[in-house]
Motif scaffolding. Structure first.
Motif, short mmCIF file in Angstrom:
data_model
loop_
_atom_site.label_atom_id
_atom_site.label_comp_id
_atom_site.label_asym_id
_atom_site.label_seq_id
_atom_site.Cartn_x
_atom_site.Cartn_y
_atom_site.Cartn_z
N SER A 8 0.80 -1.33 0.14
CA SER A 8 -0.02 -0.08 0.04
C SER A 8 0.79 1.38 0.11
O SER A 8 0.40 2.19 0.27
CB SER A 8 -0.83 0.02 1.19
N GLU A 9 2.25 1.23 -0.41
CA GLU A 9 2.99 2.22 -0.58
C GLU A 9 2.58 3.24 -1.55
O GLU A 9 2.28 2.84 -2.55
CB GLU A 9 4.48 1.87 -0.54
N ILE A 10 2.38 4.54 -1.25
CA ILE A 10 2.05 5.47 -2.06
C ILE A 10 3.25 6.31 -2.93
O ILE A 10 3.80 6.97 -1.94
CB ILE A 10 1.22 6.49 -1.66
N PRO A 11 3.43 6.00 -4.06
CA PRO A 11 4.77 6.83 -4.84
C PRO A 11 4.27 8.36 -5.05
O PRO A 11 3.91 8.76 -5.97
CB PRO A 11 4.71 6.14 -6.12
N TYR A 12 4.36 9.14 -3.86
CA TYR A 12 4.13 10.42 -3.64
C TYR A 12 4.83 11.49 -4.92
O TYR A 12 6.22 10.93 -5.03
CB TYR A 12 4.48 11.30 -2.48
N GLY A 97 1.50 2.29 -9.54
CA GLY A 97 2.93 2.52 -8.91
C GLY A 97 3.36 1.00 -8.32
O GLY A 97 4.34 1.06 -7.96
N ARG A 98 2.66 -0.05 -8.51
CA ARG A 98 3.21 -1.40 -7.99
C ARG A 98 4.15 -2.09 -9.00
O ARG A 98 4.71 -3.01 -8.53
CB ARG A 98 2.16 -2.27 -7.85
N GLY A 109 3.53 5.56 -10.66
CA GLY A 109 2.22 5.42 -10.48
C GLY A 109 1.30 6.64 -10.94
O GLY A 109 0.12 6.60 -11.08
N TYR A 110 1.88 7.30 -11.52
CA TYR A 110 1.50 8.49 -12.36
C TYR A 110 2.18 8.97 -13.62
O TYR A 110 3.38 8.49 -13.59
CB TYR A 110 1.02 9.93 -11.33
N TYR A 111 1.69 9.71 -14.57
CA TYR A 111 2.52 10.18 -15.38
C TYR A 111 1.74 11.42 -15.96
O TYR A 111 0.73 11.89 -15.60
CB TYR A 111 2.58 9.26 -16.70
#
Length: 115
Positions: A8-12, A97-98, A109-111
């Protein structure tokens, strides 16, 4: 960490790209930021989970220079024109982001796309 173990780590997002995105929203004051974080600005995109709700804490040692700087409300007209020439839109990747070496988001996890 527990977040890593549970997946559940969020790539800020980093400070500079996030601040540039926030400037494109043209929020004027701190209360606008609070409304944006709670999803109460229907004419703005929703805050995604990889943007800190409390940037003054998250970035305090990594570029934080006050709310006017964060929102872009303390900028002169030329600076505003430079940041609004292209609007950067953040898009959440399907992998969230996994996937460490994702070809779309490079594991963040985003672009972003400029429109």
């Amino acid at each position: 960490s527990w977040e890593d173990w549970l997946g559940s780590e969020i790539p800020y997002r980093d400070f500079k790209s996030t601040r540039k995105f926030i400037h494109s929203l043209k929020l004027r004051e701190r209360k606008d930021w609070d409304y944006f974080c709670r999803g109460k600005l229907p004419h703005k995109p929703a805050r995604t989970e990889n943007i800190y709700a409390f940037p003054e804490i998250a970035y305090q040692d990594n570029g934080w220079n006050g709310w006017k700087d964060w929102l872009g409300s303390g900028m002169n007209q030329k600076e505003k024109d430079d940041t609004t020439a292209l609007h950067e839109v953040m898009i959440e990747c399907k992998c969230k982001g996994r996937i460490k070496n994702c070809t779309v988001c490079d594991g963040k996890g985003y672009y972003t796309r400029n429109i």
